[in-house]
Scaffold this motif. Structure first.
Motif, mmCIF file in Angstrom:
data_model
loop_
_atom_site.group_PDB
_atom_site.id
_atom_site.type_symbol
_atom_site.label_atom_id
_atom_site.label_comp_id
_atom_site.label_asym_id
_atom_site.label_seq_id
_atom_site.Cartn_x
_atom_site.Cartn_y
_atom_site.Cartn_z
ATOM 1 N N ARG A 1 0.839 -1.209 0.000
ATOM 2 C CA ARG A 1 0.000 0.000 0.000
ATOM 3 C C ARG A 1 0.873 1.258 0.000
ATOM 4 N N GLN A 2 1.940 1.218 0.797
ATOM 5 C CA GLN A 2 2.855 2.358 0.872
ATOM 6 C C GLN A 2 3.540 2.586 -0.477
ATOM 7 N N TYR A 3 3.992 1.514 -1.114
ATOM 8 C CA TYR A 3 4.633 1.636 -2.422
ATOM 9 C C TYR A 3 3.650 2.178 -3.460
ATOM 10 N N ASP A 4 2.392 1.804 -3.343
ATOM 11 C CA ASP A 4 1.360 2.324 -4.248
ATOM 12 C C ASP A 4 1.211 3.829 -4.020
ATOM 13 N N ARG A 5 1.133 4.256 -2.756
ATOM 14 C CA ARG A 5 0.988 5.683 -2.446
ATOM 15 C C ARG A 5 2.187 6.487 -2.955
ATOM 16 N N LEU A 6 3.397 5.896 -2.866
ATOM 17 C CA LEU A 6 4.607 6.579 -3.317
ATOM 18 C C LEU A 6 4.777 6.538 -4.833
ATOM 19 N N GLY A 7 3.971 5.711 -5.508
ATOM 20 C CA GLY A 7 4.062 5.591 -6.960
ATOM 21 C C GLY A 7 5.157 4.641 -7.423
ATOM 22 N N LEU A 8 5.701 3.833 -6.503
ATOM 23 C CA LEU A 8 6.750 2.874 -6.879
ATOM 24 C C LEU A 8 6.183 1.747 -7.730
ATOM 25 N N VAL A 9 5.213 1.040 -7.190
ATOM 26 C CA VAL A 9 4.544 -0.048 -7.899
ATOM 27 C C VAL A 9 3.051 0.231 -7.781
ATOM 28 N N VAL A 10 2.464 0.662 -8.889
ATOM 29 C CA VAL A 10 1.061 1.084 -8.886
ATOM 30 C C VAL A 10 0.213 0.018 -9.576
ATOM 31 N N PRO A 11 -0.589 -0.714 -8.788
ATOM 32 C CA PRO A 11 -1.417 -1.776 -9.376
ATOM 33 C C PRO A 11 -2.656 -1.213 -10.065
ATOM 34 N N ALA A 12 -3.308 -2.078 -10.822
ATOM 35 C CA ALA A 12 -4.592 -1.718 -11.431
ATOM 36 C C ALA A 12 -5.647 -1.720 -10.323
ATOM 37 N N ARG A 13 -6.785 -1.161 -10.591
ATOM 38 C CA ARG A 13 -7.881 -1.131 -9.619
ATOM 39 C C ARG A 13 -9.127 -1.757 -10.228
ATOM 40 N N THR A 14 -9.874 -2.453 -9.387
ATOM 41 C CA THR A 14 -11.162 -2.985 -9.824
ATOM 42 C C THR A 14 -12.170 -1.852 -9.798
ATOM 43 N N SER A 15 -13.379 -2.103 -10.281
ATOM 44 C CA SER A 15 -14.415 -1.061 -10.254
ATOM 45 C C SER A 15 -14.755 -0.682 -8.817
ATOM 46 N N GLY A 16 -14.546 -1.592 -7.874
ATOM 47 C CA GLY A 16 -14.793 -1.299 -6.464
ATOM 48 C C GLY A 16 -13.617 -0.640 -5.767
ATOM 49 N N GLY A 17 -12.480 -0.477 -6.461
ATOM 50 C CA GLY A 17 -11.329 0.216 -5.897
ATOM 51 C C GLY A 17 -10.269 -0.703 -5.307
ATOM 52 N N SER A 18 -10.477 -2.018 -5.371
ATOM 53 C CA SER A 18 -9.477 -2.951 -4.832
ATOM 54 C C SER A 18 -8.260 -3.000 -5.755
ATOM 55 N N ARG A 19 -7.093 -3.177 -5.146
ATOM 56 C CA ARG A 19 -5.852 -3.281 -5.919
ATOM 57 C C ARG A 19 -5.750 -4.670 -6.541
ATOM 58 N N ARG A 20 -5.262 -4.706 -7.792
ATOM 59 C CA ARG A 20 -5.003 -5.971 -8.472
ATOM 60 C C ARG A 20 -3.609 -5.897 -9.082
ATOM 61 N N TYR A 21 -2.785 -6.861 -8.713
ATOM 62 C CA TYR A 21 -1.399 -6.904 -9.138
ATOM 63 C C TYR A 21 -1.206 -7.946 -10.245
ATOM 64 N N SER A 22 -0.266 -7.655 -11.145
ATOM 65 C CA SER A 22 0.085 -8.584 -12.229
ATOM 66 C C SER A 22 1.393 -9.283 -11.865
ATOM 67 N N LEU A 23 1.783 -10.247 -12.694
ATOM 68 C CA LEU A 23 3.072 -10.903 -12.492
ATOM 69 C C LEU A 23 4.214 -9.896 -12.605
ATOM 70 N N ARG A 24 4.087 -8.937 -13.504
ATOM 71 C CA ARG A 24 5.122 -7.895 -13.645
ATOM 72 C C ARG A 24 5.213 -7.059 -12.382
ATOM 73 N N HIS A 25 4.064 -6.748 -11.766
ATOM 74 C CA HIS A 25 4.069 -6.000 -10.501
ATOM 75 C C HIS A 25 4.802 -6.785 -9.414
ATOM 76 N N VAL A 26 4.537 -8.084 -9.341
ATOM 77 C CA VAL A 26 5.192 -8.922 -8.331
ATOM 78 C C VAL A 26 6.708 -8.914 -8.561
ATOM 79 N N ALA A 27 7.122 -9.021 -9.816
ATOM 80 C CA ALA A 27 8.558 -8.974 -10.133
ATOM 81 C C ALA A 27 9.148 -7.614 -9.734
ATOM 82 N N GLN A 28 8.394 -6.528 -9.982
ATOM 83 C CA GLN A 28 8.852 -5.198 -9.588
ATOM 84 C C GLN A 28 8.979 -5.094 -8.066
ATOM 85 N N LEU A 29 8.012 -5.647 -7.338
ATOM 86 C CA LEU A 29 8.075 -5.612 -5.874
ATOM 87 C C LEU A 29 9.316 -6.339 -5.366
ATOM 88 N N ARG A 30 9.622 -7.466 -5.958
ATOM 89 C CA ARG A 30 10.829 -8.210 -5.574
ATOM 90 C C ARG A 30 12.082 -7.392 -5.885
#
Length: 163
Positions: A31-60
């Motif tokens: 959540r902190q990385y999302d707020r800082l703009g480091l790794v920004v996931p997609a959002r569902t219509s309800g606002g939930s974060r959804r991460y891709s395999l590329r996002h997971v690789a970026q987080l690592r």
């Protein structure tokens, strides 16, 4: 049942808890990385974060760089540049494909004529010279490959020109 499906690296399929587990981080860190703009996931219509395999690789990668002592602003810049490089590689691939398609569509031969001052003039395929003057047509003995310049082509012999 034995079918294997390839997962798109860009498909936003993981909820934050799954992405946190796959990356070895706490969900609050994501959540902190999302707020800082480091790794920004997609959002569902309800606002939930959804991460891709590329996002997971970026987080690592963020975790690795952070463990190496690189600050978060520098990590953000590195990720931004990596995204830009990925985008430019895609554009280069598209342009190479367009050039390849264009080369396949046109005939490889070019037609030249002597201009009024004696200079060599390139003519479009199918274009006729207006004056009834002498025209020299040259064809290479061996075809020139699409990536090869005429200067790199095997040299012919004097007198090879057709008149």
């Amino acid at each position: 049942m034995g079918e294997q499906h390839d997962i798109d690296d860009e498909a936003p399929i993981f909820a934050i808890a799954v992405a946190a587990e796959l990356s070895g981080m706490h969900p609050q860190t994501l959540r902190q990385y999302d707020r800082l703009g480091l790794v920004v996931p997609a959002r569902t219509s309800g606002g939930s974060r959804r991460y891709s395999l590329r996002h997971v690789a970026q987080l690592r990668e963020v975790a690795r760089m952070s463990a190496d002592g690189i600050g978060l602003p520098a990590i953000a810049r590195i990720l931004e540049l990596e995204d830009r490089v990925r985008e430019l590689h895609g554009r280069v691939r598209d342009l190479e494909e367009r050039v390849r398609t264009e080369l396949e569509r046109r005939p490889g031969a070019r037609v030249f004529a002597a201009g009024a001052t004696g200079a060599v003039v390139t003519l479009r395929h199918g274009t006729r010279v207006r004056r009834a003057t002498e025209l020299v047509v040259w064809r290479p003995r061996q075809p020139i490959s699409p990536g090869e310049s005429p200067a790199e082509a095997p040299a012919g012999h004097a007198g090879d020109d057709e008149r």
